[in-house]
Design a protein around this motif. Sequence first.
Motif, short mmCIF file in Angstrom:
data_model
loop_
_atom_site.label_atom_id
_atom_site.label_comp_id
_atom_site.label_asym_id
_atom_site.label_seq_id
_atom_site.Cartn_x
_atom_site.Cartn_y
_atom_site.Cartn_z
N VAL A 6 -29.47 -3.97 -4.07
CA VAL A 6 -29.19 -3.96 -5.64
C VAL A 6 -30.15 -3.11 -6.56
CG1 VAL A 6 -29.96 -5.99 -7.62
CG2 VAL A 6 -28.97 -7.19 -5.90
N VAL A 7 -31.23 -3.32 -5.57
CA VAL A 7 -32.18 -2.24 -6.60
C VAL A 7 -31.70 -1.29 -6.08
CG1 VAL A 7 -34.99 -1.65 -6.31
CG2 VAL A 7 -33.95 -3.78 -6.96
N LYS A 8 -31.64 -0.63 -5.16
CA LYS A 8 -30.99 1.03 -4.91
C LYS A 8 -29.67 1.65 -5.03
CE LYS A 8 -33.52 0.73 -1.72
NZ LYS A 8 -34.80 1.77 -0.86
N HIS A 9 -28.77 0.31 -5.75
CA HIS A 9 -27.55 0.84 -4.70
C HIS A 9 -26.82 2.60 -5.36
CE1 HIS A 9 -26.57 -0.81 -8.60
NE2 HIS A 9 -25.97 -0.80 -9.34
N ASN A 10 -27.84 2.28 -6.55
CA ASN A 10 -27.50 3.96 -7.53
C ASN A 10 -28.73 5.56 -7.10
OD1 ASN A 10 -25.24 3.12 -9.06
ND2 ASN A 10 -26.18 2.50 -10.50
N GLY A 11 -29.17 4.56 -5.71
CA GLY A 11 -30.16 5.69 -5.19
C GLY A 11 -31.51 5.66 -5.36
N PRO A 12 -31.95 6.39 -4.90
CA PRO A 12 -33.76 5.95 -4.40
C PRO A 12 -34.56 5.90 -6.61
CG PRO A 12 -33.20 8.02 -3.21
CD PRO A 12 -32.18 8.19 -4.38
N LEU A 13 -35.01 5.15 -6.37
CA LEU A 13 -35.96 5.30 -8.22
C LEU A 13 -37.40 5.78 -7.83
CD1 LEU A 13 -34.04 2.84 -7.67
CD2 LEU A 13 -35.86 1.56 -9.19
N MET A 14 -37.46 6.48 -6.82
CA MET A 14 -38.96 7.66 -7.28
C MET A 14 -38.89 8.71 -5.72
SD MET A 14 -41.41 4.58 -6.46
CE MET A 14 -42.84 5.35 -6.59
N LYS A 15 -39.29 9.38 -5.77
CA LYS A 15 -40.11 10.14 -5.08
C LYS A 15 -41.44 10.17 -4.50
CE LYS A 15 -37.28 14.43 -6.74
NZ LYS A 15 -36.71 15.43 -6.95
N LYS A 16 -41.67 10.56 -3.41
CA LYS A 16 -43.18 10.40 -2.56
C LYS A 16 -43.68 10.87 -3.89
CE LYS A 16 -42.28 8.39 2.31
NZ LYS A 16 -42.72 8.69 3.87
N GLY A 17 -44.46 10.62 -3.84
CA GLY A 17 -45.62 10.77 -5.17
C GLY A 17 -45.79 10.49 -6.20
N ASP A 18 -44.40 10.10 -6.20
CA ASP A 18 -44.20 9.81 -7.92
C ASP A 18 -45.52 8.54 -8.42
OD1 ASP A 18 -42.37 11.34 -8.21
OD2 ASP A 18 -40.44 10.35 -8.40
N ASP A 19 -46.05 8.93 -9.74
CA ASP A 19 -46.56 7.94 -10.70
C ASP A 19 -45.64 6.52 -10.73
OD1 ASP A 19 -48.26 5.97 -11.82
OD2 ASP A 19 -48.06 7.82 -13.65
N PRO A 20 -46.03 5.04 -10.06
CA PRO A 20 -45.11 4.06 -10.16
C PRO A 20 -44.81 3.80 -11.33
CG PRO A 20 -46.98 3.84 -8.56
CD PRO A 20 -47.56 5.53 -9.32
N ALA A 21 -46.17 3.95 -12.77
CA ALA A 21 -46.07 4.14 -13.97
C ALA A 21 -45.30 4.73 -14.41
CB ALA A 21 -47.24 4.82 -14.61
N LYS A 22 -43.99 5.40 -13.93
CA LYS A 22 -42.69 5.78 -14.46
C LYS A 22 -41.40 5.42 -14.42
CE LYS A 22 -44.57 10.90 -14.09
NZ LYS A 22 -44.22 12.17 -13.69
N LEU A 23 -41.41 3.72 -13.43
CA LEU A 23 -40.65 2.60 -13.45
C LEU A 23 -40.69 2.20 -14.29
CD1 LEU A 23 -41.68 2.15 -8.83
CD2 LEU A 23 -39.94 3.04 -10.01
N PRO A 24 -39.46 1.69 -14.94
CA PRO A 24 -39.40 0.60 -15.11
C PRO A 24 -40.62 -1.22 -14.92
CG PRO A 24 -37.42 1.15 -14.78
CD PRO A 24 -37.84 1.77 -14.19
N TRP A 25 -40.93 -1.37 -16.18
CA TRP A 25 -42.09 -2.22 -15.60
C TRP A 25 -41.43 -3.53 -14.86
CZ3 TRP A 25 -41.67 -7.65 -16.50
CH2 TRP A 25 -42.59 -8.64 -16.68
N GLY A 26 -40.33 -4.15 -14.79
CA GLY A 26 -39.26 -4.90 -13.85
C GLY A 26 -39.77 -4.42 -12.68
N PHE A 27 -39.74 -3.44 -12.70
CA PHE A 27 -39.64 -3.32 -11.07
C PHE A 27 -40.94 -3.31 -10.45
CE2 PHE A 27 -36.41 0.05 -12.08
CZ PHE A 27 -34.88 -0.86 -10.58
N THR A 28 -42.13 -3.06 -11.31
CA THR A 28 -43.35 -3.31 -10.54
C THR A 28 -43.87 -4.74 -10.61
OG1 THR A 28 -44.13 -2.23 -13.03
CG2 THR A 28 -43.71 0.03 -11.40
N ALA A 29 -43.02 -5.02 -11.87
CA ALA A 29 -43.77 -7.09 -11.86
C ALA A 29 -43.40 -7.81 -10.73
CB ALA A 29 -43.23 -6.67 -12.92
#
Length: 393
Positions: free
Chosen positions: A157-180
């Motif tokens: 469900v989360v990654k059906h369109n592909g990776p959401l981040m690359k290794k080393g990316d700042d998690p703060a860039k992710l939409p809040w609903g994911f990191t919550a």
Amino acid sequence: MLMVFTRAPYACDPAKTRGRLHRQAESATRSAFQRDRDRIIHSTAFRRLKEKTQVFVAHEGDHFRTRLTHSLEVSQIARTLARALQVDEDLAEAAALAHDLGHPPFGHSGEDGLADAMKGFGGFDHNAQTLRVITLLERRYPEFDGLNLAWETLEGVVKHNGPLMKKGDDPAKLPWGFTAYEDWRGLELHTHSSVEAQIAALSDDIAYNNHDIDDGLRAGILKLDEVTELPLVGDVFRAVRDQYPDIGTSLTIHEAIRRLIGLMVNDVLEETRARLAASGVDSPEAVRALDHPVVSFSESMLVQLSAVRRFLYANMYLHYKVKRAKEKGKRIVRELFEAFLNDPALLPTEFHRQADTPGSPETARVVCDYIAGMTDRYAIDQHRQLFHVEAWR
């Protein structure tokens, strides 16, 4: 004739699932992925999709697609592709059925309205909202919140369109609903998803490209003569007209859309089989470790679909009738949000303990969850009750 299912080595095996966040006994009659599919279908959020906009507002006509009928069409295409590629049909279907559960009312205009309203409170993203729905907001079990889906289904469900981040990316860039989500790192957001989840994503593309043409023609917004000038689509419509010159417009559309779906499905199968063979993947982990998706349209199909999408954007999504409906939906969402945020006492009683401070981030998230779960009809009714004097009568 009895067909025996042979599982490809890169398929996800429900007997080898990474498990659920909350441990539960396995079913004697259903696999882990079958249970997930059933939990999604029985969820409140899934039922609400029947009154949520796809392109045309849900109450405008009985024959236009809603989020529910779209999700069902996606799931059937996903099952077809999964069976042909010898991967788990139930997992592909579960990802397909769940992929739109986080969509608010009024389609993408409703999402735009919530995204604008939530800018100062962590933002809004419908995929992240889907994760909230299936891990928190659905409350059907006494032992836990959410649907407690298997890891592979959550990943899909989360990654059906592909990776959401690359290794080393700042998690703060992710939409809040994911990191919550408390175990978001465990979903491995930097990798690709399973073959089954990638199938769900391509099935979504196949479904909406075709049903938007279908709905646009039936609504009179698109003209048959315009559509026949498009690459791929035009060839199919002309072939149907040549073969059946006297069947009328309605049957011509039905037959052409059916053929178009078949062409796209076969293209995905051919391209995906070639990619799987070239990659040499022999496990779901090997699929996830690749730097590219294995389920895809061919390059020639992508070029043709790009032209179709440009046509739909210019001639349908920007059509004044569609834009008027979208603007009304966006305004309803925005005005409801502002009213509830500024005065949480306007919310239904069950939300008062969660949201009692006007303008706070906590109240904003409760209001966002409440509005995102609304159907078109319910949102219109709530807006009428709050802002229209005649609703008092």
